[in-house]
Design a protein around this motif. Structure first.
Motif: not given
Lengths: 274, 313
Positions: A64, A114-116, A122, A125-126, A128-130, A132-133, A156, A160
């Motif tokens: 990603r 891959d991300m808006t 922002q 953080s997204c 980081v979530g990817m 973690l997934a 933010q 993150a």
């Protein structure tokens, strides 16, 4: 990295730069400076390091790439078009009514995004979530996040960073496009984010600083990030806003967003007529 | 009658139960795991539980990122912090990005009690309602929550769940089932419709009893999903009774009163009275005091119903 690869990537970076200038030039105005400062990084990622396939843009196992500084959309669109995610002609639709290529990256409009992003701070953080997934699912994909220096004035980013560092997210590599300028002035004159690498280290990440326009240096830094097990890495890229395009660099702080005349873009791109 | 179980207990039980067969479900907290009591989820699925610390914006952003990879994150905080504190992250990273994230805001309105004005959300449903595509639901009691949780998981999109954390008044029988997108008519009536949500539902039922003694037949409709609102059920009741009282533990602006007024304006213009917080901030106090303070008592609903019936055209 052998010389042939370096030449290939540098030539590719030149192509991407021209696409960016043509894309924004045809529209007449846009985020030129911050798009140009990440050209070498995107080139290294998309043409060397990242595991991505234009034929399978939704592959759950793909790497990603999150462009958190979403206003650099034209840079990403140029790479995606060149890679074949969508037809090259689409770059002419930038910001036209109903376009799939808006100023700021939109994952639901543009194939390969891959991300808006666009509301600064922002995307990290997204990412980081990817990451973690990926850990939950025990997948070996990597996540690359690209943030800006002005963007890093957002709180933010540091929320993150702290979590990525403390979680030891070694499948996440963060790139700071340290082009040292923001809309209002030099970042140092507004609210400096330096020493960025030291801040990252204090947040339990590993960090290093490299020339952001040296494809070999970027690639080697990514290799070192991959090798650092249990550590999230932030690579600080020393960059120049508008890099590679003299009429952009000369605008200094004004290079963030400005108008490009038809004569300017046609001359730079070597395109006399359609 | 007080519910036998705390809402948070049922919330976590539902998550743990569903997560056993649905690997997509993950939980992201911002240092309030011990308040919403998702510890059992952490214990059961430690690799699917994240506590990011006191950082709500990061909680929401991380949830959005997890969702892009096919996870269904449930993240929570007190209603004020789950919404106001990270509104732009919910707006852009979740809703605008079309990510399947469920956001839980606890301690609605006066339920925040002695946490006071800083923690007392009278506006949470209002601001969440303003986000395109956001489903906004306030489960009434534990039986309803248990019924709605699987539907919330099945719904592919962002949902805001306004959750009373502790034991609330028991309204529904255990095992009752509800449709996430329908209102529930609790009591039939002919003279006035009382539309209520959350803690105001039991008060609306008590008010209906008192109104009966005064010869007014009140219909009570529990609108738990404020958006998308079940305009069909609401308009049908409005047409029958010709007058409405909305009872909500929320600011009158942008809340259930506004949502119901939108339905009335579109489908069936009738007089509407509102028992709600009148553009005020919260303050410390226990619920009985706060009910008096903001005029959220049974007597306020009775008075409003009488007024509404007198305003009938």
């Amino acid at each position: 990295m052998d010389k042939q690869k370096v030449k290939f990537l540098n030539d590719k970076a030149d192509d991407i730069r021209k696409l960016i200038i043509e894309m924004i030039g045809r529209l007449g105005v846009g985020h030129v400076g911050g798009s140009l400062s990440i050209v070498e990084l995107l080139t290294v990622l998309y043409y060397d390091k990242a595991k991505v396939d234009p034929a399978r843009p939704d592959d759950p196992d793909r790497d990603r790439i999150v462009l958190s500084k979403g206003h650099a959309g034209p840079a990403l669109y140029s790479v995606l078009a060149d890679k074949g995610y969508f037809p090259l002609d689409k770059i002419r639709t930038l910001n036209q009514p109903g376009t799939d290529l808006p100023s700021h990256c939109d994952m639901n409009k543009t194939v390969g995004v891959d991300m808006t992003a666009g509301s600064l701070g922002q995307g990290l953080s997204c990412a980081v979530g990817m990451a973690l997934a990926g850990k939950i699912d025990k997948k070996d994909y990597r996540v690359y996040a690209i943030i800006g220096d002005g963007e890093s004035q957002e709180g933010q980013i540091w929320e993150a960073m702290m979590y990525a560092g403390n979680m030891g997210l070694d499948n996440l590599t963060i790139f700071l496009d340290d082009n040292k300028m923001q809309i209002d002035d030099y970042t140092a004159n507004i609210n400096s984010v330096e020493p960025f690498d030291k801040k990252c280290e204090a947040f339990n990440l590993r960090s290093e600083r490299v020339n952001g326009h040296d494809v070999k240096a970027i690639a080697e830094a990514i290799d070192r990030a991959h090798a650092a097990k249990g550590k999230c890495t932030c690579i600080v890229l020393d960059t120049v806003k508008g890099h590679g395009v003299p009429f952009a660099v000369s605008k200094g702080v004004g290079s963030h967003s400005f108008s490009i005349s038809e004569a300017e873009w046609r001359e730079f791109c070597g395109k006399e007529a359609d | 009658m007080q519910d036998s179980k705390e809402m948070r207990e049922v919330y976590c039980e539902s998550l743990v139960q569903m997560a056993a067969t649905d690997p997509r479900i993950v939980v992201v907290e911002a240092d309030l795991m011990n308040c919403i009591k998702t510890g059992p989820f952490k214990k059961a699925y430690p690799d699917r539980f994240f506590d990011v610390g006191v950082a709500e914006a990061n909680m929401v952003g991380i949830s959005a990122g997890l969702a892009t990879c096919g996870k269904i994150p449930f993240c929570s905080s007190f209603g004020t912090f789950a919404t106001r504190r990270c509104y732009d992250q919910i707006f852009i990273s979740v809703a605008y990005s079309k990510q399947n994230v469920k956001i839980v805001g606890t301690d609605p309105g006066i339920a925040a009690e002695i946490n006071g004005g800083t923690h007392m959300p009278f506006e949470d449903m209002g601001i969440m309602r303003g986000i395109p595509g956001m489903v906004c639901v306030e489960p009434t009691d534990s039986a309803m929550l248990r019924s709605l949780m699987p539907q919330i998981v099945d719904f592919n999109g962002p949902v805001y769940i306004r959750l009373f954390r502790k034991k609330t008044e028991k309204i529904f029988e255990d095992g009752a089932s509800f449709d996430l997108f329908k209102a529930f008519t609790l009591r039939k009536g002919a003279d006035v419709t009382i539309i209520a949500s959350g803690i105001m539902v039991s008060r609306a039922l008590d008010a209906a009893e008192q109104l009966k003694e005064r010869g007014i037949s009140a219909e009570v409709v529990n609108v738990y999903t404020w958006k998308p609102i079940d305009d069909e059920t609401i308009a049908k009741s409005m047409r029958k009774t010709g007058a409405v009282v909305v009872a909500e533990n929320h600011n009158v602006f942008n809340g259930l009163t506004s949502a119901v007024a939108e339905v009335a304006a579109k489908l069936c213009p009738v007089p509407i009275e509102s028992v709600a917080v009148k553009d005020q901030f919260g303050e410390v106090g226990k619920m009985p005091y706060l009910s008096d303070r903001y005029g959220l008592n049974v007597s306020n609903i009775v008075d409003a119903a009488i007024k509404a019936t007198k305003r009938k055209i």
